[in-house]
Design an enzyme around this catalytic site. Structure first.
Site, PDB file in Angstrom:
ATOM      1  N   GLY A  45     -44.125 -83.140 -17.827  1.00 58.26           N
ATOM      2  CA  GLY A  45     -45.171 -82.131 -17.802  1.00 58.26           C
ATOM      3  C   GLY A  45     -46.504 -82.772 -17.475  1.00 58.26           C
ATOM      4  N   GLN A  50     -55.505 -83.419 -17.020  1.00 55.94           N
ATOM      5  CA  GLN A  50     -54.999 -84.790 -16.952  1.00 55.94           C
ATOM      6  C   GLN A  50     -55.220 -85.414 -15.581  1.00 55.94           C
ATOM      7  OE1 GLN A  50     -51.035 -83.622 -18.851  1.00 55.94           O
ATOM      8  NE2 GLN A  50     -51.289 -85.770 -19.434  1.00 55.94           N
ATOM      9  N   CYS A  93     -47.268 -89.120 -23.978  1.00 52.24           N
ATOM     10  CA  CYS A  93     -48.155 -88.414 -23.061  1.00 52.24           C
ATOM     11  C   CYS A  93     -48.607 -89.363 -21.967  1.00 52.24           C
ATOM     12  CB  CYS A  93     -49.364 -87.892 -23.834  1.00 52.24           C
ATOM     13  SG  CYS A  93     -50.559 -87.015 -22.823  1.00 52.24           S
ATOM     14  N   LEU A  94     -48.648 -88.860 -20.737  1.00 56.47           N
ATOM     15  CA  LEU A  94     -49.089 -89.673 -19.609  1.00 56.47           C
ATOM     16  C   LEU A  94     -50.563 -90.068 -19.726  1.00 56.47           C
ATOM     17  CD1 LEU A  94     -47.312 -87.751 -16.708  1.00 56.47           C
ATOM     18  CD2 LEU A  94     -46.554 -89.830 -17.879  1.00 56.47           C
ATOM     19  N   HIS A 136     -47.041 -78.851 -25.682  1.00 60.69           N
ATOM     20  CA  HIS A 136     -47.785 -80.084 -25.428  1.00 60.69           C
ATOM     21  C   HIS A 136     -48.786 -79.877 -24.287  1.00 60.69           C
ATOM     22  CE1 HIS A 136     -47.999 -84.615 -24.978  1.00 60.69           C
ATOM     23  NE2 HIS A 136     -48.482 -84.209 -23.817  1.00 60.69           N
ATOM     24  N   GLU A 137     -48.324 -79.310 -23.184  1.00 61.33           N
ATOM     25  CA  GLU A 137     -49.190 -79.132 -22.017  1.00 61.33           C
ATOM     26  C   GLU A 137     -50.282 -78.090 -22.270  1.00 61.33           C
ATOM     27  OE1 GLU A 137     -49.100 -81.412 -19.916  1.00 61.33           O
ATOM     28  OE2 GLU A 137     -47.167 -82.194 -20.529  1.00 61.33           O
ATOM     29  N   HIS A 140     -53.280 -79.477 -23.971  1.00 60.47           N
ATOM     30  CA  HIS A 140     -54.236 -80.112 -23.060  1.00 60.47           C
ATOM     31  C   HIS A 140     -55.268 -79.108 -22.557  1.00 60.47           C
ATOM     32  CE1 HIS A 140     -52.776 -84.192 -22.570  1.00 60.47           C
ATOM     33  NE2 HIS A 140     -51.544 -83.755 -22.379  1.00 60.47           N
TER      34      HIS A 140
END
Length: 172
Positions: A45, A50, A93-94, A136-137, A140
């Site tokens: 994701g 991000q 997480c990226l 999660h996304e 953000h």
């Protein structure tokens, strides 16, 4: 095109995002670039903040770790949390450096309302891994990271590690 991923503690990750008004060719290109970036990272994701865009758009693929990809682009997603709380084991997480992972409490089921790239309405229930990804996304989009959900002690230890790394980089 693979985009640069914004990483913690960049303040842009703490900003709430603006709704997408119109699905333009630029939005479609951003979605394609975000999917390419997500797969290259590799991840499951990615939210627009991000990659430095303050808009309510996410891409995800709950099959990315399997052989069959199921890419999705969600415009202006809204979630209604449903069902029992579960623990998302070793969530990462990226945008969180050092491949840091932690157990995070999430809901097992969510009702998702959004639009796709064609402007069609999406109204569906997601469960299990897909529900965790979308929670999660969507965090953000509200300026939250998964590390905002961990204990104060674990967060403090992680922040200390980040500060030491940033000091070393600025000294070198």
């Amino acid at each position: 095109m693979i985009l640069d991923i914004v990483t913690y503690p960049d303040p842009r990750l703490k900003e709430a995002c603006e709704p997408v008004g119109e699905i333009t060719p630029e939005i479609r290109q951003l979605a394609a670039d975000m999917l390419e970036t997500m797969y290259a990272a590799p991840g499951v994701g990615l939210a627009a903040p991000q990659v430095g865009r303050n808009i309510r758009m996410i891409v995800m693929d709950d099959g990315a770790q399997e052989e069959q990809r199921r890419p999705r682009v969600l415009i202006n997603p809204q979630l209604t949390l449903e069902g029992e709380k579960i623990v998302s084991k070793q969530e990462g997480c990226l945008s969180v450096p050092f491949n840091y992972r932690a157990d995070v409490t999430r809901y097992e089921r969510v009702r998702l309302r959004a639009r796709d790239l064609d402007g069609a309405e999406i109204d569906e229930v997601l469960t299990d891994f897909a529900a965790i990804i979308v929670q999660h996304e969507c965090d953000h989009l509200d300026g939250l990271l998964f590390i905002d959900h961990i204990s104060r002690l674990r967060r403090s230890l992680y922040d200390t590690k980040i500060k030491k790394c940033l000091k070393r980089k600025s000294a070198g």
